[in-house]
Structures are given as C-alpha cells and as structure tokens.
Design an enzyme around this catalytic site. Structure first.
Site, PDB file in Angstrom:
ATOM      1  N   CYS A  34       0.761  -1.249   0.000  1.00  0.00           N
ATOM      2  CA  CYS A  34       0.000   0.000   0.000  1.00  0.00           C
ATOM      3  C   CYS A  34       0.791   1.300   0.000  1.00  0.00           C
ATOM      4  CB  CYS A  34      -0.984   0.084   1.156  1.00  0.00           C
ATOM      5  SG  CYS A  34      -1.921  -1.416   1.397  1.00  0.00           S
ATOM      6  N   GLY A  61       1.044  -0.459  -4.854  1.00  0.00           N
ATOM      7  CA  GLY A  61      -0.118  -1.341  -4.779  1.00  0.00           C
ATOM      8  C   GLY A  61      -1.012  -1.134  -5.978  1.00  0.00           C
ATOM      9  N   ASN A 136      -0.909   1.766   5.640  1.00  0.00           N
ATOM     10  CA  ASN A 136       0.179   1.010   5.002  1.00  0.00           C
ATOM     11  C   ASN A 136       0.943   0.296   6.099  1.00  0.00           C
ATOM     12  OD1 ASN A 136       3.386   1.930   3.558  1.00  0.00           O
ATOM     13  ND2 ASN A 136       2.294   0.023   3.393  1.00  0.00           N
ATOM     14  N   GLY A 137       1.064  -1.010   5.978  1.00  0.00           N
ATOM     15  CA  GLY A 137       1.796  -1.776   6.980  1.00  0.00           C
ATOM     16  C   GLY A 137       1.020  -3.004   7.386  1.00  0.00           C
ATOM     17  N   TYR A 279      14.006  -2.071  -3.322  1.00  0.00           N
ATOM     18  CA  TYR A 279      13.007  -2.419  -4.328  1.00  0.00           C
ATOM     19  C   TYR A 279      11.728  -1.591  -4.315  1.00  0.00           C
ATOM     20  CZ  TYR A 279       9.265  -5.256  -6.424  1.00  0.00           C
ATOM     21  OH  TYR A 279       8.192  -5.668  -7.136  1.00  0.00           O
TER      22      TYR A 279
END
Ligand code: SF4
Length: 500
Positions: A34, A61, A136-137, A279
């Site tokens: 996300c 995402g 996010n997480g 990445y």
C-alpha cells in the site's frame, strides 16, 4: 447537531473488477502493501490532487484504489479494485468535493483475497461523526487485541488491520470524547508496522508506528497547504515541497488551526524497512534524506567491487535493477546497455484468461532486446531473488535471445526470513534463499555465476548509515516481537543467527 451519519457514503466507481481475483498470478518477488496520501487544502480540488498523488504511489499497490473527501459536513469515499487510472472517472472526481482528502493504493497481503470490501479508505462512524482511514503496513497483534477487547463490548466485523485500527480509534474517541486521545490510546495498543492517514469531515490526521517501519513524509504546497504521502514522489507530483519525514511515534493534525505535531507514543529503535531502498520505493523518492536512485547505484557499484565478472555487457532488470546495473558498469568498466524492455501496462490486475497464457507471465512483462544481447556475456543486475521462479524464466529468456553467458548479481543478500510488517514474502519454506545454498540457487535458476550483496554493503550503500533499519528478512532479527500464532506456519527456523 446534524445527523452526519445519515450521509455516510461509500461509493463503488463505475468500472467492474469484481472477478479479477481468480486470475491473479502469484508474484515472484516481495510485494508492497500500500501507498497512502493525504491533503488539507480548503479551496483546492483535493480529490484531483489526491488522484495525482495516488498515481505517483501506484507502484506500492495495484489491486485497488480509493479516495475519501471531507466536505465540512461528512466524509464520502469512492473506491474499487484496479489501477488508479481505471478506478476513477472524471465524474467520480467531480462529485468528490471538499477541503480535506486521503487516498490509498492497495496490495493485499492476505493471499489472493482481492475483494472490494478490503479496498481502502475504510469508512466508519464514531457516534454521529464519520471518519475514513487508510493504512500502510501490517499489525502483528490484531488477534490478541480482538480477544482482549471483545470483553469491553467492542465488536469487530472483520480481521483486517484497518478495521481494527478504526474500531479502536472510534471506541477510545468516544471514551475520551477527543479524537486525538483516541488515536494516542490506539497507538499504545496496536503493535506492528503502520503509517496511517485519517480524515474527519474537516481535519486530516497522520501517524506512524514507533519503529517507523513504513515511510511517511510531510510536505507543503506553494499555496501553504499540508500534504502527507508514503513517499516524496507523492509530494512532487502535486508540487509540494518535502519538509521532513514523520518521526516514528509521531502524530500530526492539519485543520483550520494549522499544523499541530505531537509525539503520540515514545519512539523505539528506528527500523525503516531496508527493502524500501532495495526495491519498493520509487527511485526518485528520498527516504531519510537519502535518494533511492543513488542508493541503488551504490549497491551496484559495491557489487562490482565484491563480485565482478568477465563479461561484455551489464544490463538491469527493470525497474529496480537498472540503477544498480548503472553503478556496476561504472565501477567495473564493463559497458552498460538496455537488454530488457518492460511492458509498463501490465498491472497486478492483469487478466490472463487461461493457464497456458499465465505460464508465460514473464514474457508479458519483460521482453529481451535481442540485437543488444545476442552473442554477449551478460552481467544481469536484479534487486532480489525471493522464490526463484521469475529469475529462472528470465535467465532462459536471455539465453533464448542469444546470451552466451549470464552472470546474475543481486543488490541485496539472500531473502531467508518472511516479513510480518506488510510485505508479502510467504513462509520460510517458499523462500529459495532459505532452502538452498547460493550454489544451488545458481544451478536452479541456470546462471553461470551468482553473487549477492553483503548486508553491510547494502546498508552502507543507502548513505543512511548509521541509521538503523529493519533487516529482518535477511538476518531474522525482527525489531517487533512476533506472536506465536503469527509465526506458526511461516517460520520453520528460529530467528537470528542463521543469515549469512
Ligand atoms: S522484514 Fe524485510 S521486508 Fe519486512 S519490513 Fe523488515 S526489511 Fe522490510
């Protein structure tokens, strides 16, 4: 008081992606979970600004996207499955008017559960007040919390992290009659990685876990409006200047009273996910004042020093392997060239209608430049090897296109431990770095030689040293305790001391 709850509104945008989940291919690399964006800008088109912000965060995402807007009276959400460009029509954005907005792009970490219900922002009500939340997480204690809090009369409709966070904030906001105290209390209870944006009808809140595992940055537009985003590329696209990152454990509120900042919970050992540098993050983003592109270039240069090769051409695997290939070429003196072209329009929600077509997945995403690589001994720089399937297909693709030798160089150490903090890396048995030696991996993927970057060189290349990172998928040292019921089935080795 007006009955704001009666206007609580969640809309599905016009495009129907309901059946896509069945056709998703399991990716052979870690997948981000996300991107979040938030803006408080009265008088501006906050929905369109959020739409642009989400475009910049699309790489984080691609399964679903959503925007929530507060208009002073209530909060309205529009969300659906698919890429940002597919989810929103002009008419959707036209109807999302207000002064404050958040947005979300999602990659599901719960297997193949691509469903509209899991798309964010998550909308909920606190009495008569509506809030929308995007996250996010990944939390590691949702099960424990649910069990503990059931006794207090708190009811959860699902097991998603975002609903647990929203429910807790709702409960404690009612207990304390104060939303910031509701957030503080929630931050004291939840454990794991979280960078969260939240709006009420007239205010924006953002907060980050005390370890700072996932990034979250603060910016300001030329017009003086505050913006938060997962990465600085989300600020750049709306013309906002990067002010700083949100510190671990920090909460900000933006409203008619301006920006208010507080340390909501004490900071723990800083543990930014190092994979953001390797990445996940876009190369033009800046993390902890360090440029992601430069970090990747330095990773490639370090690899050239530690594991050069006798070769004619250095190529990178798009996109994240390219800066590393540039750095490798500069350091080694071997010419750099493009050898693989990426089809940029194949997203996670790409439909492969048959099994035989799905098996050709790599060719759908990457195509070799035959004239550039035919008859050449190649150094191929990639960011990681997770399960090994993609690397194997890639090597075959290059050999089929005429490469005489393939020397694979990886800008990170072997991935040996699963992630519990929002990255989909499967269980330990599925990680090739955990089950095979480097020589066995080389044989499995069919290369002439294989070398990984050391942990020390990777951290040093970020330029952020001695800033401390989460390195757990490489060394098994998880910065946050992982409860047994979460470990079970994912970890087959004991953490720490196994990584090399
Ligand atoms: S375990 Fe790996 S992927 Fe997960 S947060 Fe830590 S470094 Fe990042």
């Amino acid at each position: 008081m007006t009955d704001k709850h009666s206007r609580l509104c969640t809309r599905e945008s016009g495009t129907d992606y309901g059946a896509l989940g069945e056709h998703l291919e399991r990716p052979d690399r870690p997948e981000e979970a996300c991107g979040v964006f938030g803006i408080y800008a009265p008088g501006e088109d906050v929905a369109r600004l959020t739409y642009f912000g989400l475009h910049a965060l699309q790489h984080r995402g691609q399964e679903s996207a959503g925007i929530a807007v507060g208009d002073g009276e209530t909060v309205t959400v529009t969300k659906n499955l698919g890429l940002v460009s597919k989810v929103f029509r002009e008419s959707d954005l036209d109807s999302l008017t207000g002064s404050v907005a958040i947005g979300h792009t999602r990659y599901s970490t719960t297997g193949m559960s691509t469903s509209w219900e899991n798309a964010q922002p998550h909308l909920s009500a606190i009495g008569h007040q509506v809030i929308a939340l995007a996250h996010n997480g990944n939390l590691v204690n949702t099960h424990e919390l649910r069990e503990e809090l059931k006794g207090n009369g708190i009811r959860f409709r699902s097991t998603t992290d975002s609903e647990v966070i929203a429910t807790l904030i709702g409960h404690y906001t009612q207990v304390h009659n104060h939303i910031r105290e509701g957030i503080r209390e929630t931050m004291r209870l939840i454990k794991g990685a979280y960078s969260v944006v939240l709006i009420t009808e007239d205010a924006l809140y953002a907060f980050r876990d005390p370890y700072g595992v996932r990034p979250l940055v603060l910016g300001k537009t030329a017009g003086g409006h505050w913006v938060v985003a997962s990465e600085t590329c989300g600020l750049d696209i709306v013309g906002a200047e990067h002010v700083r990152q949100l510190e671990p454990g920090e909460m900000v509120k933006v409203s008619a009273d301006g920006l208010e900042v507080e340390r909501a919970v004490p900071a723990e050992k800083p543990s930014l996910c190092v994979f953001e540098f390797v990445y996940f993050a876009r190369p033009d983003s800046v993390l902890n004042d360090c440029t992601v592109y430069e970090a990747r270039r330095q990773m490639g240069a370090a690899l050239a020093r530690s594991a050069t090769a006798d070769a004619d051409l250095v190529i990178g695997v798009p996109d994240s392997g390219v800066p590393g290939a540039v750095g490798f070429a500069e350091e080694s003196g071997i010419p750099y060239g493009e050898g693989l072209i990426k089809n940029r329009y194949v997203g996670r929600t790409f439909i492969s209608p048959t099994q035989s077509i799905r098996q050709q997945g790599i060719k759908l995403k990457l195509n070799p430049l035959r004239h550039a690589i035919e008859g050449k001994r190649l150094v191929v720089v990639d960011d990681s090897i997770v399960r090994g399937n993609t690397s194997r297909k890639l090597v075959q693709l290059l050999r089929d296109a005429g490469a005489t030798e393939v020397h694979m160089r990886i800008t990170s150490p072997p991935v040996r431990w699963p992630c519990f903090f929002g990255i989909d890396t499967d269980s330990q048995e599925q990680l090739i770095g955990s089950t095979m030696s480097i020589d066995e991996v080389a044989e499995h993927i069919g290369v002439d030689s294989l070398a990984y970057l050391s942990l020390e060189d990777m951290v040093s290349a970020t330029g952020c040293a001695p800033y401390e990172f989460c390195l757990a998928c490489f060394d098994g040292a998880y910065p946050i305790d992982i409860p047994d019921e979460i470990r079970k089935g994912k970890l087959s080795l004991e953490p720490c001391g196994e990584a090399g």
